[in-house]
Design an enzyme around this catalytic site. Structure first.
Site, mmCIF file in Angstrom:
data_model
loop_
_atom_site.group_PDB
_atom_site.id
_atom_site.type_symbol
_atom_site.label_atom_id
_atom_site.label_comp_id
_atom_site.label_asym_id
_atom_site.label_seq_id
_atom_site.Cartn_x
_atom_site.Cartn_y
_atom_site.Cartn_z
ATOM 1 N N ARG A 130 -80.004 7.766 -31.713
ATOM 2 C CA ARG A 130 -79.179 8.274 -30.609
ATOM 3 C C ARG A 130 -80.059 8.905 -29.532
ATOM 4 N NH1 ARG A 130 -76.040 12.542 -28.588
ATOM 5 N NH2 ARG A 130 -73.894 11.923 -28.106
ATOM 6 N N CYS A 181 -76.042 21.725 -28.638
ATOM 7 C CA CYS A 181 -76.971 20.821 -27.957
ATOM 8 C C CYS A 181 -78.026 21.611 -27.189
ATOM 9 C CB CYS A 181 -76.203 19.916 -27.001
ATOM 10 S SG CYS A 181 -77.228 18.619 -26.266
#
Length: 488
Positions: free
Chosen positions: A403, A307
């Site tokens: 998302r 991430c």
């Protein structure tokens, strides 16, 4: 607000250690089970991430058999995701209460397709789909030498001397019947009508995987991810129809109006389904999601190994502090949180649980296992599996863009919040889970924690600096043999 802009100091896994305490419990005797909701109990506090290189049906089945839970990712069509859920629910049963069946007039080709799709070795045959009176059974043995698959099932099925049992037959009684008659499938009937099915494989699996996480019908537990996109309503409907136990509203920023509204809508529509919402990193967000109807809140903004949210968007809260803050709020509601991301070692799992997490969600630690759907690669003579963040360009192009609230953007305009890479191949999932839970058991022994509730309530942390972290890892030595639970 202005004066308190820099007031908060936050910690993550490498900033803290658990303090050892007096103990009267051995690691082998600790209780790793956790009640996540009224209907969902896990026997280990581990959930595989809803990522397209981590969890599909194969991983979810393996996770549930180990006592955990798998979240089927949503980077696929609605029907395909529902089908993945069905594969998990039908992979193992105490008693199959709604077995597949066919009729005598259907073709052998249709039977072969059904058996191949769900990896079953036989199917009951009923007179018609309304009355469902059992008239035969079709197994692989009946099909072994068939060349013309267009013929009707009635021409090849076993009809004589069918062995059946009443609907209230126990697994122990069924096992004796199966062994006595040397058969693999036992139809359960009431007044001739097919009401259920018990197979020898399911009985063997109960013995082989005694720790499996199951629903009230003896089927493996499974979760599935949904979002806040245009297809969410139909996706949720199909997943519920497929038998999903847990729906996970999976977004990068759970403390947003769209997510809160979706939580209210899903909980109102499917009140019986356990609902997870996230991701968040603050007590305020946790409060709002619980008040909207979430049963469980998922915690973690940007801690994952793949991430880049924290460096791209400059946003996040170091994970130990995020877990603790959200858990403090969750305690007021009597509900659970899941610590999602940033976990590199088994020691990080127990830190996350001691900080207030009821379970952890793992991505990178499971992506290298045999059961993950990531492609296998050979690099410099070593085997790897592809692993990517759901905020990576590749995953967003496949469908995870909602998302990150970029559903209406063209692919060339995506702003990724993740990367794509590879992780070392690790073999079977059960070996990885064994090592991870072994570390958690050891930590609970050191802290004197009999169960996870006691760990959450009683365990204490000490902070450490860079020197303490360096001291914690192997040092002043060249590692010559790789350990199954440590790589750095």
């Amino acid at each position: 607000m202005w004066e308190s802009k820099f007031a908060k100091e936050s910690l993550t896994f490498d900033d803290v250690l658990l303090i050892p305490a007096q103990s009267d419990i051995l690691p082998k005797d600790v209780d790793l089970s956790v009640q996540l909701s009224d209907k969902v109990k896990l026997n280990i506090p581990v959930i595989s991430a809803g990522m397209d290189t981590v969890t599909e049906s194969k991983m979810a089945i393996a996770m549930a058999r180990q006592g955990g839970l798998g979240v089927i990712h949503k980077n696929m069509g609605v029907e395909e995701q529902a089908d993945e859920v069905q594969k998990v629910k039908r992979s193992e049963n105490g008693v199959i209460s709604n077995p597949f069946f066919l009729t005598p007039e259907e073709s052998v080709y249709e039977a072969e397709a059904l058996m191949g799709k769900y990896r079953i070795s036989g199917v009951p045959i009923v007179d018609n789909k309304e009355d469902r009176n059992l008239v035969g059974i079709l197994t692989n043995r009946d099909l072994r030498f068939i060349e013309d698959f267009s013929i009707k099932i009635v021409d090849v099925m076993t009809q004589e001397n069918l062995i059946t049992a009443p609907v209230n037959t126990t697994l122990e009684e069924a096992e004796k019947i199966l062994q006595k008659h040397k058969i693999e499938k036992l139809p359960l009937v009431k007044d001739g009508r097919l009401e259920g099915l018990i197979t020898i494989k399911d009985i063997e699996k109960v013995i082989e995987f005694p720790n499996a996480a199951k629903d009230e019908h003896g089927r493996l537990l499974v979760a599935a991810a949904i979002g806040i996109s245009k297809d969410t309503d139909i996706r949720a409907q199909k997943l519920v129809e497929a038998g999903v136990d847990v729906l996970v509203i999976d977004t990068a920023h759970g403390h947003s109006k769209g997510v809160i509204d979706q939580v209210k809508h899903i909980k109102k529509t499917y009140p019986e389904i356990t609902l997870v919402a996230g991701n968040v990193a603050t007590a305020e967000a946790t409060k709002d999601l619980f008040e909207a109807g979430a049963d469980i809140v998922k915690v973690g903004i940007g801690p994952g190994s793949i991430c880049t949210t924290r460096v791209v968007a400059g946003v996040g809260v170091p994970q130990i502090t995020a877990i603790y803050d959200c858990a403090t709020e969750a305690r007021k509601h009597g509900k659970a949180i899941i610590a999602d991301g940033g976990i590199k070692f088994s020691g990080d799992i127990i830190k996350a649980l001691a900080a207030g997490g009821h379970a952890v969600m793992l991505g990178s630690l499971l992506a290298g296992t045999e059961e993950s759907p990531g492609a296998t690669e050979i690099f410099q003579g070593r085997q790897y599996k592809v692993y990517r963040g759901m905020g990576s360009l590749g995953a967003m192009e496949k469908g995870s863009n909602d998302r990150y609230f970029q559903e209406d953007k063209a692919p060339k305009k995506f702003v990724p919040e993740g990367i794509e890479g590879r992780t070392a191949y690790k073999g079977a999932l059960q070996d990885t889970i064994y090592q991870l839970m072994g570390g958690v058991r050891a930590g609970m022994g050191y802290t004197g924690s009999h169960d996870l509730r006691e760990l959450r309530e009683e365990a204490q942390f000490t902070r450490m600096g860079p020197a303490g972290l360096a001291e914690s890892h192997p040092h002043n030595i060249q590692i010559t043999k790789e350990s199954p639970n440590y790589s750095f």
